[in-house]
Scaffold this motif. Structure first.
Motif, PDB file in Angstrom:
ATOM      1  N   ILE A   1      -2.592   5.118 -18.688  1.00 52.53           N
ATOM      2  CA  ILE A   1      -1.616   4.346 -18.253  1.00 52.53           C
ATOM      3  C   ILE A   1      -0.673   3.979 -19.645  1.00 52.53           C
TER       4      ILE A   1
ATOM      5  N   GLU B   1       5.069  -2.244 -10.753  1.00 50.86           N
ATOM      6  CA  GLU B   1       5.182  -1.405  -9.649  1.00 50.86           C
ATOM      7  C   GLU B   1       6.607  -1.093  -9.140  1.00 50.86           C
TER       8      GLU B   1
ATOM      9  N   VAL C   1       1.942   5.707 -10.214  1.00 46.53           N
ATOM     10  CA  VAL C   1       0.659   6.012 -10.625  1.00 46.53           C
ATOM     11  C   VAL C   1      -0.398   4.534 -10.584  1.00 46.53           C
ATOM     12  N   SER C   2      -1.486   4.828 -10.762  1.00 46.92           N
ATOM     13  CA  SER C   2      -2.421   3.582 -10.538  1.00 46.92           C
ATOM     14  C   SER C   2      -2.648   2.955 -12.045  1.00 46.92           C
ATOM     15  N   PRO C   3      -2.481   1.539 -11.848  1.00 48.36           N
ATOM     16  CA  PRO C   3      -2.864   0.872 -13.132  1.00 48.36           C
ATOM     17  C   PRO C   3      -4.118   1.107 -13.891  1.00 48.36           C
ATOM     18  N   ASN C   4      -4.913   1.699 -13.089  1.00 49.02           N
ATOM     19  CA  ASN C   4      -6.397   1.979 -13.782  1.00 49.02           C
ATOM     20  C   ASN C   4      -6.381   3.413 -14.308  1.00 49.02           C
ATOM     21  N   ARG C   5      -5.335   4.154 -14.134  1.00 50.77           N
ATOM     22  CA  ARG C   5      -5.361   5.551 -14.657  1.00 50.77           C
ATOM     23  C   ARG C   5      -5.702   5.560 -16.185  1.00 50.77           C
TER      24      ARG C   5
ATOM     25  N   GLN D   1       2.356   1.560  -3.532  1.00 53.53           N
ATOM     26  CA  GLN D   1       1.007   1.889  -4.480  1.00 53.53           C
ATOM     27  C   GLN D   1       0.715   3.558  -4.281  1.00 53.53           C
ATOM     28  N   ASP D   2       0.782   3.891  -3.061  1.00 55.34           N
ATOM     29  CA  ASP D   2       0.515   5.261  -2.847  1.00 55.34           C
ATOM     30  C   ASP D   2       1.612   6.325  -3.606  1.00 55.34           C
TER      31      ASP D   2
ATOM     32  N   ARG E   1       1.017  -1.122  -0.139  1.00 53.50           N
ATOM     33  CA  ARG E   1       0.259  -0.198  -0.123  1.00 53.50           C
ATOM     34  C   ARG E   1       0.947   1.474  -0.115  1.00 53.50           C
TER      35      ARG E   1
END
Length: 114
Positions: free
Chosen positions: A81, A95, A74-78, A70-71, A67
């Motif tokens: 991406i 990651e 960048v999010s993989p759902n961006r 990941q914070d 976590r």
């Protein structure tokens, strides 16, 4: 950074370049662990690490360590991406590769990895 064959160790540093904790990354399992020295000063730690150390937990589990990572990436759902991965010369979402490229820097605090 230090490490053995499958496990890599990164310093988590504050803005004064002091190592305040360690991020361990298992390359085979693609898993993360954060170790916090027991003599750490709470005010010198990133927020999630401070919360853990204040409860007497100095080795964060994989879930909370991930976590923290990941914070900082960048999010993989961006939405864009694919474009971000191409700019980073990555063929797929990774990651650790993203964390290394950004040195784990975040706009939310002054901590980074090396």
């Amino acid at each position: 950074m230090e490490g053995g064959s499958d496990m890599k160790k990164y310093n988590i540093r504050n803005k004064r370049k002091k190592a305040v904790a360690y991020l361990l990354y298992d390359e085979k399992k693609k898993s993360f662990l954060i170790e916090i020295p027991k003599d750490s000063k709470l005010e010198e730690l990133p927020m999630i690490l401070r919360a853990s150390a204040s409860r007497g937990i100095f080795q964060m589990d994989e879930k909370n360590s991930r976590r923290w990572v990941q914070d900082r990436i960048v999010s993989p759902n961006r939405q864009n991406i694919g474009q971000i991965l191409r700019r980073a010369n990555l063929k797929s979402f990774d990651e650790m590769a993203l964390l290394q490229r950004s040195e784990g820097r975040s706009i939310q605090d002054d901590f980074y990895i090396d």
